[in-house]
Design a protein around this motif. Sequence first.
Motif, PDB file in Angstrom:
ATOM      1  N   SER A 108       0.830  -1.216   0.000  1.00  0.00           N
ATOM      2  CA  SER A 108       0.000   0.000   0.000  1.00  0.00           C
ATOM      3  C   SER A 108       0.859   1.258   0.000  1.00  0.00           C
ATOM      4  O   SER A 108       0.528   2.237  -0.677  1.00  0.00           O
ATOM      5  N   SER A 111       2.113   1.686  -3.458  1.00  0.00           N
ATOM      6  CA  SER A 111       1.041   2.165  -4.327  1.00  0.00           C
ATOM      7  C   SER A 111       0.913   3.685  -4.234  1.00  0.00           C
ATOM      8  O   SER A 111       0.731   4.364  -5.246  1.00  0.00           O
ATOM      9  N   SER A 112       1.047   4.211  -3.047  1.00  0.00           N
ATOM     10  CA  SER A 112       1.001   5.668  -2.868  1.00  0.00           C
ATOM     11  C   SER A 112       2.147   6.343  -3.600  1.00  0.00           C
ATOM     12  O   SER A 112       1.966   7.391  -4.232  1.00  0.00           O
TER      13      SER A 112
END
Length: 147
Positions: A108, A111-112
């Motif tokens: 995650s 992904s950012s």
Amino acid sequence: MSTPTNLRLDDQLCFALYAATNQVTRAYRPLLERIGLTYPQYLVMLVLWEGDGRAINDIAGRLQLSAHALSPMLRRLEQADLLQRHVDGSDGRVVIVSLTPRGRALESAASSAQHEVVHQTGLCGEDLADLREALHSLVLTMSTEQP
């Protein structure tokens, strides 16, 4: 002294790709440093986030690297507790690479970082997809034309 038009730096595909690659990897560098990855390590992790439990040769092929070039990266990622390597039970010559819980949890944050880099390109939607597709086609064309 005049330069033949086909030898102007700004007319070179290789230079345009080189400069663009440098800009993209420079954009990723500080974002990935925050999550403890180098750009090449990020690429390895991307392959594993796409599908966990892959053979080293599969990862190397996906990244268009030799397995030998991949080994030091895998060792560092394993030392960081992001992945683990084990010998395939059905074929002792094959080493399987799997994400650890820590490696899965990093997805995650990565992904950012990826979203931030896409934002920095100024490209969106169809333009970004078209550029990516053109580059994938170029790679495919040039890799199939090699002797």
